[in-house]
Each structure stands twice: as C-alpha cells, then as structure tokens.
Write an enzyme that holds these catalytic residues in place. Sequence first.
Site, PDB file in Angstrom:
ATOM      1  N   TYR B  37      11.499  53.404  24.685  1.00  0.00           N
ATOM      2  CA  TYR B  37      11.640  54.770  25.181  1.00  0.00           C
ATOM      3  C   TYR B  37      12.290  55.672  24.149  1.00  0.00           C
ATOM      4  O   TYR B  37      13.194  55.268  23.421  1.00  0.00           O
ATOM      5  CB  TYR B  37      12.539  54.803  26.420  1.00  0.00           C
ATOM      6  CG  TYR B  37      11.891  54.299  27.659  1.00  0.00           C
ATOM      7  CD1 TYR B  37      10.769  54.931  28.180  1.00  0.00           C
ATOM      8  CD2 TYR B  37      12.383  53.189  28.328  1.00  0.00           C
ATOM      9  CE1 TYR B  37      10.167  54.467  29.330  1.00  0.00           C
ATOM     10  CE2 TYR B  37      11.787  52.721  29.482  1.00  0.00           C
ATOM     11  CZ  TYR B  37      10.678  53.363  29.981  1.00  0.00           C
ATOM     12  OH  TYR B  37      10.102  52.913  31.116  1.00  0.00           O
ATOM     13  N   ARG B 223       4.510  65.178  26.292  1.00  0.00           N
ATOM     14  CA  ARG B 223       4.829  63.837  25.828  1.00  0.00           C
ATOM     15  C   ARG B 223       3.771  62.897  26.374  1.00  0.00           C
ATOM     16  O   ARG B 223       3.046  63.243  27.300  1.00  0.00           O
ATOM     17  CB  ARG B 223       6.219  63.401  26.286  1.00  0.00           C
ATOM     18  CG  ARG B 223       6.326  63.194  27.777  1.00  0.00           C
ATOM     19  CD  ARG B 223       7.736  62.767  28.201  1.00  0.00           C
ATOM     20  NE  ARG B 223       8.011  61.392  27.842  1.00  0.00           N
ATOM     21  CZ  ARG B 223       7.983  60.378  28.718  1.00  0.00           C
ATOM     22  NH1 ARG B 223       7.673  60.595  29.981  1.00  0.00           N
ATOM     23  NH2 ARG B 223       8.275  59.149  28.330  1.00  0.00           N
ATOM     24  N   GLU B 265      -0.728  58.705  30.172  1.00  0.00           N
ATOM     25  CA  GLU B 265      -0.511  60.003  30.800  1.00  0.00           C
ATOM     26  C   GLU B 265      -0.077  61.008  29.743  1.00  0.00           C
ATOM     27  O   GLU B 265       0.905  60.789  29.039  1.00  0.00           O
ATOM     28  CB  GLU B 265       0.595  59.900  31.859  1.00  0.00           C
ATOM     29  CG  GLU B 265       0.220  59.005  33.025  1.00  0.00           C
ATOM     30  CD  GLU B 265       1.364  58.784  33.993  1.00  0.00           C
ATOM     31  OE1 GLU B 265       1.094  58.260  35.081  1.00  0.00           O
ATOM     32  OE2 GLU B 265       2.524  59.119  33.663  1.00  0.00           O
ATOM     33  N   TYR B 316       9.082  46.551  34.955  1.00  0.00           N
ATOM     34  CA  TYR B 316       8.999  47.905  35.500  1.00  0.00           C
ATOM     35  C   TYR B 316       7.561  48.418  35.523  1.00  0.00           C
ATOM     36  O   TYR B 316       7.124  49.067  36.463  1.00  0.00           O
ATOM     37  CB  TYR B 316       9.872  48.842  34.661  1.00  0.00           C
ATOM     38  CG  TYR B 316       9.752  50.285  35.066  1.00  0.00           C
ATOM     39  CD1 TYR B 316      10.145  50.707  36.337  1.00  0.00           C
ATOM     40  CD2 TYR B 316       9.244  51.231  34.181  1.00  0.00           C
ATOM     41  CE1 TYR B 316      10.032  52.026  36.715  1.00  0.00           C
ATOM     42  CE2 TYR B 316       9.132  52.558  34.554  1.00  0.00           C
ATOM     43  CZ  TYR B 316       9.533  52.951  35.818  1.00  0.00           C
ATOM     44  OH  TYR B 316       9.411  54.263  36.183  1.00  0.00           O
ATOM     45  N   LYS B 317       6.810  48.110  34.483  1.00  0.00           N
ATOM     46  CA  LYS B 317       5.428  48.586  34.419  1.00  0.00           C
ATOM     47  C   LYS B 317       4.455  47.668  35.170  1.00  0.00           C
ATOM     48  O   LYS B 317       3.255  47.929  35.199  1.00  0.00           O
ATOM     49  CB  LYS B 317       5.000  48.742  32.955  1.00  0.00           C
ATOM     50  CG  LYS B 317       5.725  49.909  32.261  1.00  0.00           C
ATOM     51  CD  LYS B 317       5.288  50.079  30.823  1.00  0.00           C
ATOM     52  CE  LYS B 317       6.089  51.161  30.099  1.00  0.00           C
ATOM     53  NZ  LYS B 317       5.746  52.541  30.512  1.00  0.00           N
TER      54      LYS B 317
END
Lengths: 321, 346
Positions: B37, B223, B265, B316-317
């Site tokens: 991240y 982003r 995204e 998490y993903k």
Amino acid sequence: MSGSLLRRVRVAEVEQVANRIKRFRLVDIDNAPLSEFSGGSHISVVMHSGDRLMRNPYSLMGSPTDTSSYQISVLNCGNDSRGGSKFMHDAVSVGSELEISEPLNLFPPCKLARKHILVAGGIGITPFMSMMNELDALHCDFELHYGVRSLEEGAYCKYLQSRYGSRVNVYLQDQGQMIPLESVLGSQRLGTHMYVCGPKPMIDWALQTAELLGWPAENVHSEQFSAPPPGKPFVVKLAKSGREIEVRGHQSILEALEEHGVDAPFLCRGGACGQCETGVVSCDGFIEHNDHFLTEAERVSGKKIMICMSRIPSGSITLDL
Amino acid sequence: MALTFKDETFRDDFTFSNSPAAIRRFPFPFVEDKYMYSVNIEPHTTGPEGSVFEFPFDIDEHYVSEMRDRAMVLQEDPARCQALPHMMMAQWDMLELVMMSMARDYPDLFTLTRDGSKWHWVNRPLKIEQTFTFGDASTLPYEPMEYIGRQVQGDFSIQDQRDNQLWMDAGIITSQADWSLDFDVGMNFFEWHGPVPLAHEAGVFERALKFLLNLQISNPVRRLNWTMTINPRLDTSPENYHKWGKDRTTVTPENVGQKVHLRVEMQGLFRLPRSNAILFSIRGYLLSLDQLVTVPKWGRRLHRVLKTLPEELIGYKGLSRYRDTTIEWLSKYDDGAPTSRGGGPD
C-alpha cells in the site's frame, strides 16, 4: 503538487463600500464562466508588487451560482500590514488584471445543522455573505450577529438588513453595542452550529464562550485569515538540495522559497489547511508557530513547521526540503 | 476510437471477454515486481489518447452490457443506491459533472443541451432522451445520482465534508469488490476503511484524508486499486456472497486461465463545486489470466507480485484459496527475465 492552477481575471468593478473597505468584482479574462462554489469558500489573489510576490486569501461574497463574476472585499490595513491589502486599494482599479486560484472551502456550513448562528466582526463578514446566500436558498434556519465599529466602518449593513430582515443583527461599537453572545449561545436548541470570523480576540472570545456554555467542539467553527506576522531576517537551509535562502523580515518562509524558485507545497497560505506542513531537521532556538493547524504536541516537538505562517526569531532553520 | 459495444454477461454463463484492443489498454496496476500500500495518488488529468486515463469517465466496449447488469442488480436490491437527504445538491453536482464530461468527450454517443435550467440529454447507446429541469428532481425518473449512475460505467459514492472528516452519505454501488454501501452509508473515512490491514499502521489514511479535505475544484486526482475475482462477475457484494463466495473453491490447475481475473479499479476523486462534497468514482476493469499473459511482462510481473504478497493482504483480498494454484499456473509465464518499470506493456 503545490497550490493549484491559476486563472487570469480582470477587475470589472471597484466600489468603496465602507471607510476602509473596497469591493472588487472579477471576471474571467476571456469572459469564460467561472467555477461555481459553495458558501464559505475563498480564493487566493496573486499580487506582483514591485519585486514582491504575494498571495492573499479573500472570501468569495457573491451568489455561489453566479458564474459570471466573483466578488471579494478588501480591508485596507494601511502601512502596518505587509502590503497586500494596500496594493489592492492603491494599485488595482477597473481593467487591472490579476491571477486567482480556484475556490477552496475551509469554512463550510454543516449540512446536518438544525440552525446556524453566524458571528462576524468587521471584515470577517465576508465568508458569511456567500454562506447566507446558500443557507437562504436551501431554506435553512440562520441568524447573523455582526459587530462593526460604526455604520461608516461596517460594510453591507444596510444591504444585509434589507435582504435578510430580522435574521440580521448589527451591533455598533461607537453606540456602545456589543454582541450579546452569552444570551445568543445560551438559548439555542440541540443541533445548532456556531460560526465565527473576525479579529483574533473576537474569535477567541466566541470559542471560549461557546465552550463555557457547554457547546460541543464539533458544533463550533471559526475561520481567520491572518497574514504571516513579520519578524527579523533569518536563514533557511534546505537539507536535500543544500541550498541556503534568506528570509527577510516581512517575508514568510514560503514566500522566500518561491522567490528563489523552490517548489514548496501550499494551499491556503493562512496556516489553516495543513498543506505546507514541512519537516524540521534542526533549528536555532524555538519556532514561532503562527498557524492554526499543528497540535500542541506537534508544536512542542519542534519537528514540524507550517512554512506559510511560522518563522524563527533569528539564526537558521534546516528544513526537510 | 470508434466503439463497438459488446453484448455479454457478467453472471450465469459469463460471456464477458476483452477485445485485443481492450487488453492493451487494461490499467495494469503493478509498477514493479512487488506490491505494498501507498498513497499512490496522482492528478486525474488527460492521459494518452485511447488509454483509460484519456477522459475523467472512461466509456469502453463493455458499456451497454455493464449498464444492463447494473439495472438487474438495482432491480433485485434497491438498497445498492442510497442518498441521505442532505446530499441532494451533491447529487446534482455529480449529474452535471458526469453529463458535461461525457458529452464533451464522447460527442458521437452523448449530447447535452443546456438553456438555463432547462436541460436536454441524449444517450444514443442506451437509446435515452430526457428533457428535465436542473435542480428539480421531480423532472427525472430517478433522483439525479441514480439517473446518471445508471448511464455511466463504474460505481460512485459521494462524501459530505464536515468536522474535518469525509462522510459516505450517498452512493450507487452495484459492482463492488466485497463491500457494502448499505453497511457503510453514513460512516466516516476512518470507519469505512476500518477493515483494511497494514495501511492504518503506516499512517496512510491520515495522510490521504488530509490531502482529500483540501481537494480543489477542477483538480481531480486518481489512484489504482486491485483485487482478484473468480469469473468475470461485477457484483461481488457481501449481500450476494452466497452466490459468488463458493466460486473461489472451483479453481483448478486446468481452469485458472479462464476463471481467475485480475480486477483493477481506477478510482477518481472530484471536488463538487456547489456542495463542497467529494465524488469518488470506482471504475472497474476485469481481465482473465488467459488474456493477461498475452502481454509477457504482465505474466512475469503478476507471478512475482503474488509470490511476495504479504499474508494479511492475501486474506483481505480473499485470495487464500486459489493463490497457490494461480502462482503455479503463472510460473509457466515467468522466465525470470527482468521487467521494465511502470505498468504498461513493453
């Protein structure tokens, strides 16, 4: 990413609206429509005065939906200021060309408020001009408490009273009138928000009164555009590039950096938005923090400085730039 | 670029696929061979011609079919589109921004004519024509956000700004990567990002919020974010977890290439002028691994990224069940050659 894209405008109208206050109407240089904005927004006006570059924030006063022109009011602070307002009064007239930033809102009315209490002192009336326009259009409940030295010194008193009627309360200092803030704030229902703009002592007084009366901090809002206070010259050292730049007595660090072509981040230039927060590597003596952004703990740490407002008494400061 | 709209599905028989041109313009998000991240925000300014960054709101060959899928989701679950009462001005701000952009950037497809508050909107691909009064929601078949949200690719949320915070007080979310508007509506920036691992500790959200509170009119930013999805399904919502969660158990070494999709995204953030709210656009792109490895650099790099991805992010993903199978399959496409910097194909 420092600042924002600038737009060239032309002064279409100048009006003396009070003893030391002029209203300027600005239109796009090509008469293109300007951005709409929200109540409480301000723009920065870029001024080239001799070899000095200044950018002063001024609240937008017109109707937020009027894209044909922007209106600002400028109080002439005379020779005791850094010269921005004097420049606007003396050197800017109909036909003058200026550069402005896009609108930015650091003083928006809270959309969930059940009622809005607006408290203005002197030139601090300006952000409330567009705010009242918006609140009125949305049929929101609001009242204005506006303190001025005298009718001659206060701008827009008559206009506001004729437009908003009993929602506007004007207090004339030369008649011995004071904003009865304790009774105003003491008798509001839950969900009311208070907004104050004016000289620093007035803002402090309003914030303290609200706190003493038990108002929740999140229902109390203030905006103060103060110019960077002057001081003695000192030296800024840039850790990354190794450059050394002198900051003159009437300059801010940010202005000195810009004069020497250093691209430093900024936005509001009034110590409010936090964009110009810069790391301090080392410093002679203590930093004079003049911003409204850093927390008390951050100030004490001496590791951060808002370069648009703050300075050191003398010697040198090394920044992480 | 002249667009030919594909007739395809994102559910049941999953006929979605990308044309060769769409593969080339896929916004591959990994700029190096590992991922972590960061506040990877850049100005959302005009990008290269034909790229997904060319215009603020990208319309591509999947437009008509995606809008059909959105209508089906909304039909089944109206709670995917919600706006709190104080967000009406922001809804109009969004409608204006999207209509103005689409009409300017795709004049062959969309036309907007404005005469004061009398507006006339023509959407040729969806065969929609509408005259309405700007500012009067009763002149549209839906509230403004839903009206234009049914005609533009990507999910949208609108954040009110108050108390130095952003509040998710409106949104139209039908193609989400496992989060729920119905659950998040009314939350603030820190609350709705609560489940994200590692980033809180890195101070990412404090910095991002401070940046966004000062976001300026006419200066949008963007982003990229990513995850992986089994089958080209747009609606991977918590509400429908019972329909798609089990898909994760169906990945085998034989079907990885067809089943596993990289989901990217392109997220845009726009300051809305009248309301001072922030519009958040989440424009999703899907690419099957079979199609992804037609770009050799992407095959190599995705293999390396997945191999080195921190455990917390894998969980998490939602990649845990099929990550190893996918890495094994991708290893055939990683010859160890160095990769160039940046996400684009070589």
